[in-house]
Design an enzyme around this catalytic site. Sequence first.
Site, PDB file in Angstrom:
ATOM      1  N   ASP A 298       0.858  -1.177   0.000  1.00  0.00           N
ATOM      2  CA  ASP A 298       0.000   0.000   0.000  1.00  0.00           C
ATOM      3  C   ASP A 298       0.901   1.237   0.000  1.00  0.00           C
ATOM      4  OD1 ASP A 298      -2.154   1.655  -0.068  1.00  0.00           O
ATOM      5  OD2 ASP A 298      -3.173   0.788   1.653  1.00  0.00           O
TER       6      ASP A 298
HETATM    7  C1  BGC Z   1      -5.071   3.198   0.082  1.00  0.00           C
HETATM    8  C2  BGC Z   1      -5.285   2.106  -0.927  1.00  0.00           C
HETATM    9  C3  BGC Z   1      -5.196   2.653  -2.328  1.00  0.00           C
HETATM   10  C4  BGC Z   1      -3.856   3.339  -2.496  1.00  0.00           C
HETATM   11  C5  BGC Z   1      -3.633   3.884  -3.892  1.00  0.00           C
HETATM   12  C6  BGC Z   1      -3.849   4.034  -0.212  1.00  0.00           C
HETATM   13  O1  BGC Z   1      -3.821   5.163   0.582  1.00  0.00           O
HETATM   14  O2  BGC Z   1      -4.972   2.619   1.371  1.00  0.00           O
HETATM   15  O3  BGC Z   1      -6.533   1.499  -0.708  1.00  0.00           O
HETATM   16  O4  BGC Z   1      -5.388   1.647  -3.265  1.00  0.00           O
HETATM   17  O5  BGC Z   1      -3.776   4.397  -1.569  1.00  0.00           O
HETATM   18  O6  BGC Z   1      -4.381   4.997  -4.145  1.00  0.00           O
END
Ligand code: BGC
Length: 773
Positions: A298
């Site tokens: 993530d």
């Molecule tokens: C979130 C994810 C997301 C990623 C990309 C993160 O802050 O937890 O769910 O896919 O950002 O945008």
Amino acid sequence: MAHSKPARFLDLAALFFWVVLSSIRVCAQSPGQALRDAGVEARVEALVKQMTLEEKVGQVIQRDAGGSLTGPGRGGSGWDSMAARGEFGSLFNLTNPPWINAVQRAAVERSRLRIPVLFGLDVIHGFRTTFPVPLGMAATWDPSLVERAARVAAEEASATGIRWTFSPMVDIARDARWGRIVEGAGEDPYLGAAMARAYVVGYEGARLDASDSIAACAKHYVGYGAAEGGRDYNTVDMSERTLRQVYLPPFKAAVDAGAATLMSAFNSLNEVPTSANAFTLTRVLRDEWKFRGFVVSDYDAINELIQHGIANDARTAARKAFLAGVDMDMEDGLYGNLVELVRSGAVPEATMDEAVRRILRVKYALGLFDRPYVQEAPRSAGIKAEHRELARQAAEESFVLLKNDPARNGAPALPISEGARTIALVGPLADSARDMLGSWSTSASRPEDVVTLRAALTARCRERHLNLLYAPGTTVSGQSESGFREAVNVARQADVVLMALGEEGTMSGEANSRTRLDLPGNQEQLLTAVAGAGKPVVVVLFSGRPLALTSTLPHMSALLEVWFPGIEAGPAIVRTLFGDAAPSGRLTVSFPRTVGQEPLYYNALNTGRPAEGLDLTHPPRNAAERYHSRYIDELNAPLFPFGYGLSYTRFAYSPVTLSATRVSARTLNSQNGASLRVSAEVKNTGNRAGEEVVQLYIRERGTSVARPVRELKGFKRVALGPGESRRVEFTLGRDELAFWNIDMQNAVEPAAVTVWIGPSSAEGPQAQFEITE
Ligand code: BGC
């Protein structure tokens, strides 16, 4: 020895035919099989052999384009020059086809090995066509509809060059304070697994290499939804059994359905951050489940290993994440360290090769090497009529009718009676297009695509010659009461008052945890004031989580939970309020009476001192009433339980029938499809058509570990006309009856089993059977 010319020609010809044949084979395969295809494997292997260490490291790096073509490349160059140098394997947040092609052209035509870039995006509940938020989609209890919505999202996203979505979020969430509860399917692993499967199949389609398929990414692996206190990113601690029993099944279902990727999470799990957790990322995911796709971290999660306290520098963070099984680094820029880490021997090159293999495998399976570009020709600008139609159907199926008391004439408040000539529309969410999109709408989704409740109601009132009065009354979070008087004034003149209340669309989602679960701002005061006008009040509730409505409920004649319904919010709500559509959604999350009950979920253990049978409406008066698992100031039960939802008709359930009352654990464990059939007759006893979500629950007693008081093990949506009845049958086999026992084996054990077939987790007729040795 060098090949002679004819031999080399034969080699090339063989390779050519083999490539053609294998690509034909890939076409005929399901997405899961494409990740196991021998032809793909051979191409991956051949490519990895040619790669330098720097090129390999390039593949494990993902960058966030932030919607712009200008990248942070050396000398201020753009993403295209970086792609030409092979400095990343994936880019996300770019949705413009010419830009995507420009970067892709640089990768495919200017980089040494011509490896295409994989473009990703958070396509969470639709791309241009915004569907209800995922919690609403889950409330449909309709996996086939969820699959069709995911397909639409895949078609629209892929048309701009996106071939990878960071969805579905399959985190089980049992705490309404956690803002991201809106992004998942709720509190139940069985339903969560069904939804996970539906999204993956919808996104990836029949063939992953079809140009309108996108790779799914099941996230956030794992346990993220169990953050302590419902506070986002917070610590998670749970037994391995709970992990396997509750939190892993939706991920397993996604993997089994062919999900090409997973995303590791932000949280620690039993003191080991999930983005450096070899137990979950390697032992469970690779060794046990045989997952062949890749794992992306993530956003910044690898860097955060330093804050977690398991790395004191970037190099160590990168090493720990990579060795644990995180193949690709999302944006934190730490995997650049892998060149030196591999050279120094701190990371084996074989581990690097394996990560690169996984990434290339997905790129090949997507057909990116053969068709890297997206068509740039102008497409129709609008939303297709059938996509809009599906968005409306999804919204209608997602609405949950939580209360529908008789209004003064004795008939239920909903659907709105023919006699109502003047309608008052009150509340801050009646006309807010942006809020209807909920959290995580894409850059392609537009508020101007949304039809609000006010717009749809205005059209309906015009058509039916009804009077519509409108007064917002307040804002979602405001404290000013200056609009109250006008709101009460329109309520007084009306036959029925519709109040659009709830949260803003962005009050749930990431980093939106709440400690209070009541209506924000002064909406409760507005409701009380408007109810004082003495007219039936129908509340249309917009929220991304369960709210605690105990004190507000008495002021409502009817309550319709509509989540954030997407672009067709208005038409779907109006059709439901007027009875063109009947509410058929059911809760997939328990609605608490008070925030103090959280975390709250139906499938809890019984405890040694259950409060069953006690009257909890008053504080304990003696020891016999006190020493139970209870509160002294509130009931244990939720305000609305998991699975609950009313319709405009009534359904009656016959006693439960079993095909046998004894079945042996040995037979069930032998996996030969042994099963028990369980059924009940469901009858529509009202005078309107309706859809019922028939739910099957079990409880097992006498087992080696304590099992929940109820567990969902089957559900079916059935449409029944007035007076119509149908026998609804389920099967209970190994999959439904096995659990992680005292020896951490997933097995069926001898048990006394209660089975219910009913309309929610709190009702329904039951029967018993025995699982013998
Ligand atoms: C979130 C994810 C997301 C990623 C990309 C993160 O802050 O937890 O769910 O896919 O950002 O945008």
